[in-house]
Motif scaffolding. Structure first.
Motif, PDB file in Angstrom:
ATOM      1  N   LEU A  63       1.683 -13.527 -15.769  1.00 37.46           N
ATOM      2  CA  LEU A  63       2.474 -14.347 -16.674  1.00 37.46           C
ATOM      3  C   LEU A  63       3.861 -14.562 -16.075  1.00 37.46           C
ATOM      4  O   LEU A  63       4.535 -13.606 -15.694  1.00 37.46           O
ATOM      5  N   LEU A  64       4.258 -15.830 -15.984  1.00 35.61           N
ATOM      6  CA  LEU A  64       5.609 -16.196 -15.536  1.00 35.61           C
ATOM      7  C   LEU A  64       6.414 -16.613 -16.759  1.00 35.61           C
ATOM      8  O   LEU A  64       5.950 -17.439 -17.543  1.00 35.61           O
ATOM      9  N   THR A  65       7.603 -16.054 -16.906  1.00 35.07           N
ATOM     10  CA  THR A  65       8.492 -16.458 -17.990  1.00 35.07           C
ATOM     11  C   THR A  65       9.892 -16.633 -17.433  1.00 35.07           C
ATOM     12  O   THR A  65      10.232 -16.064 -16.400  1.00 35.07           O
ATOM     13  N   GLY A  66      10.695 -17.431 -18.121  1.00 35.17           N
ATOM     14  CA  GLY A  66      12.081 -17.606 -17.714  1.00 35.17           C
ATOM     15  C   GLY A  66      12.525 -19.042 -17.846  1.00 35.17           C
ATOM     16  O   GLY A  66      11.794 -19.900 -18.338  1.00 35.17           O
ATOM     17  N   THR A  67      13.728 -19.286 -17.378  1.00 36.07           N
ATOM     18  CA  THR A  67      14.348 -20.595 -17.462  1.00 36.07           C
ATOM     19  C   THR A  67      14.750 -21.045 -16.073  1.00 36.07           C
ATOM     20  O   THR A  67      15.301 -20.260 -15.299  1.00 36.07           O
ATOM     21  N   VAL A  68      14.459 -22.303 -15.759  1.00 33.49           N
ATOM     22  CA  VAL A  68      14.816 -22.874 -14.459  1.00 33.49           C
ATOM     23  C   VAL A  68      15.637 -24.135 -14.686  1.00 33.49           C
ATOM     24  O   VAL A  68      15.530 -24.772 -15.729  1.00 33.49           O
ATOM     25  N   PRO A  69      16.490 -24.508 -13.715  1.00 27.69           N
ATOM     26  CA  PRO A  69      17.402 -25.625 -13.928  1.00 27.69           C
ATOM     27  C   PRO A  69      16.781 -27.016 -13.813  1.00 27.69           C
ATOM     28  O   PRO A  69      17.362 -27.977 -14.295  1.00 27.69           O
ATOM     29  N   SER A  70      15.608 -27.159 -13.179  1.00 24.46           N
ATOM     30  CA  SER A  70      15.043 -28.494 -12.999  1.00 24.46           C
ATOM     31  C   SER A  70      13.531 -28.429 -12.804  1.00 24.46           C
ATOM     32  O   SER A  70      12.977 -27.380 -12.457  1.00 24.46           O
ATOM     33  N   ALA A  71      12.884 -29.580 -13.012  1.00 25.30           N
ATOM     34  CA  ALA A  71      11.438 -29.658 -12.802  1.00 25.30           C
ATOM     35  C   ALA A  71      11.069 -29.404 -11.337  1.00 25.30           C
ATOM     36  O   ALA A  71      10.097 -28.689 -11.074  1.00 25.30           O
ATOM     37  N   PRO A  72      11.815 -29.949 -10.343  1.00 23.52           N
ATOM     38  CA  PRO A  72      11.478 -29.635  -8.947  1.00 23.52           C
ATOM     39  C   PRO A  72      11.592 -28.141  -8.639  1.00 23.52           C
ATOM     40  O   PRO A  72      10.785 -27.595  -7.878  1.00 23.52           O
ATOM     41  N   CYS A  73      12.547 -27.467  -9.243  1.00 22.04           N
ATOM     42  CA  CYS A  73      12.702 -26.019  -9.068  1.00 22.04           C
ATOM     43  C   CYS A  73      11.477 -25.305  -9.635  1.00 22.04           C
ATOM     44  O   CYS A  73      10.919 -24.396  -9.010  1.00 22.04           O
ATOM     45  N   ARG A  74      11.041 -25.725 -10.808  1.00 22.59           N
ATOM     46  CA  ARG A  74       9.850 -25.148 -11.430  1.00 22.59           C
ATOM     47  C   ARG A  74       8.639 -25.340 -10.525  1.00 22.59           C
ATOM     48  O   ARG A  74       7.855 -24.416 -10.313  1.00 22.59           O
ATOM     49  N   GLU A  75       8.476 -26.532  -9.976  1.00 18.78           N
ATOM     50  CA  GLU A  75       7.344 -26.821  -9.096  1.00 18.78           C
ATOM     51  C   GLU A  75       7.390 -25.959  -7.830  1.00 18.78           C
ATOM     52  O   GLU A  75       6.360 -25.490  -7.361  1.00 18.78           O
ATOM     53  N   GLU A  76       8.578 -25.750  -7.289  1.00 22.77           N
ATOM     54  CA  GLU A  76       8.708 -24.903  -6.100  1.00 22.77           C
ATOM     55  C   GLU A  76       8.312 -23.463  -6.409  1.00 22.77           C
ATOM     56  O   GLU A  76       7.622 -22.808  -5.627  1.00 22.77           O
ATOM     57  N   ILE A  77       8.727 -22.973  -7.562  1.00 18.38           N
ATOM     58  CA  ILE A  77       8.352 -21.617  -7.969  1.00 18.38           C
ATOM     59  C   ILE A  77       6.837 -21.518  -8.130  1.00 18.38           C
ATOM     60  O   ILE A  77       6.213 -20.582  -7.638  1.00 18.38           O
ATOM     61  N   LEU A  78       6.238 -22.497  -8.786  1.00 18.27           N
ATOM     62  CA  LEU A  78       4.793 -22.463  -8.998  1.00 18.27           C
ATOM     63  C   LEU A  78       4.024 -22.531  -7.677  1.00 18.27           C
ATOM     64  O   LEU A  78       3.003 -21.859  -7.522  1.00 18.27           O
ATOM     65  N   ARG A  79       4.522 -23.315  -6.707  1.00 17.14           N
ATOM     66  CA  ARG A  79       3.895 -23.364  -5.376  1.00 17.14           C
ATOM     67  C   ARG A  79       3.958 -21.996  -4.701  1.00 17.14           C
ATOM     68  O   ARG A  79       2.976 -21.518  -4.130  1.00 17.14           O
ATOM     69  N   THR A  80       5.120 -21.373  -4.775  1.00 19.35           N
ATOM     70  CA  THR A  80       5.305 -20.049  -4.170  1.00 19.35           C
ATOM     71  C   THR A  80       4.381 -19.027  -4.838  1.00 19.35           C
ATOM     72  O   THR A  80       3.755 -18.212  -4.167  1.00 19.35           O
ATOM     73  N   VAL A  81       4.287 -19.089  -6.153  1.00 18.25           N
ATOM     74  CA  VAL A  81       3.426 -18.162  -6.896  1.00 18.25           C
ATOM     75  C   VAL A  81       1.970 -18.358  -6.482  1.00 18.25           C
ATOM     76  O   VAL A  81       1.250 -17.389  -6.247  1.00 18.25           O
ATOM     77  N   GLN A  82       1.519 -19.598  -6.367  1.00 17.31           N
ATOM     78  CA  GLN A  82       0.134 -19.857  -5.972  1.00 17.31           C
ATOM     79  C   GLN A  82      -0.149 -19.350  -4.561  1.00 17.31           C
ATOM     80  O   GLN A  82      -1.239 -18.859  -4.283  1.00 17.31           O
ATOM     81  N   GLU A  83       0.826 -19.460  -3.666  1.00 20.44           N
ATOM     82  CA  GLU A  83       0.655 -18.944  -2.305  1.00 20.44           C
ATOM     83  C   GLU A  83       0.500 -17.424  -2.324  1.00 20.44           C
ATOM     84  O   GLU A  83      -0.372 -16.874  -1.666  1.00 20.44           O
ATOM     85  N   GLU A  84       1.361 -16.753  -3.060  1.00 24.03           N
ATOM     86  CA  GLU A  84       1.379 -15.292  -3.068  1.00 24.03           C
ATOM     87  C   GLU A  84       0.256 -14.682  -3.898  1.00 24.03           C
ATOM     88  O   GLU A  84      -0.209 -13.599  -3.592  1.00 24.03           O
ATOM     89  N   LEU A  85      -0.142 -15.359  -4.967  1.00 23.80           N
ATOM     90  CA  LEU A  85      -1.099 -14.769  -5.894  1.00 23.80           C
ATOM     91  C   LEU A  85      -2.413 -15.537  -5.946  1.00 23.80           C
ATOM     92  O   LEU A  85      -3.076 -15.579  -6.990  1.00 23.80           O
ATOM     93  N   ALA A  86      -2.793 -16.147  -4.836  1.00 19.59           N
ATOM     94  CA  ALA A  86      -4.048 -16.897  -4.772  1.00 19.59           C
ATOM     95  C   ALA A  86      -5.194 -15.991  -5.213  1.00 19.59           C
ATOM     96  O   ALA A  86      -5.271 -14.827  -4.823  1.00 19.59           O
TER      97      ALA A  86
END
Length: 95
Positions: free
Chosen positions: A49-72
């Protein structure tokens, strides 16, 4: 507790592996440009589960990409809120 051996987990990664991968992900997020964000990563059974606040949609997408790489291989549920503080592109109509 040993993580070595021939234990059959039915194709699922053992929880130890998930905890290790979450710790690695948190280190990666903290050391990058996203380091000052308040994103929490928590194991919930065999899911994440990811929770928190991010400043922009591109920032959110970058985090989700990183999460998918690490937690495939693990299901990830995201509850990241975007707080983009941009000017509205149209007038708000009040009734």
């Amino acid at each position: 507790m040993s993580t070595h051996g021939s234990q059959d987990t039915g194709g699922a990664a053992p929880p130890d592996n998930l905890d290790y991968r979450i710790a690695h992900l948190q280190d990666r997020l903290a050391s990058g440009e996203l380091g000052e964000l308040g994103v929490r990563v928590e194991a919930r059974g065999h899911a994440v589960l990811l929770t928190g606040t991010v400043p922009s949609a591109p920032c959110r997408e970058e985090i989700l990409r990183t999460v998918q790489e690490e937690l495939a291989g693990f299901p990830v549920h995201s509850d990241l809120v975007v707080t983009e503080a941009s000017s509205p592109d149209h007038a708000e109509e009040l009734s």
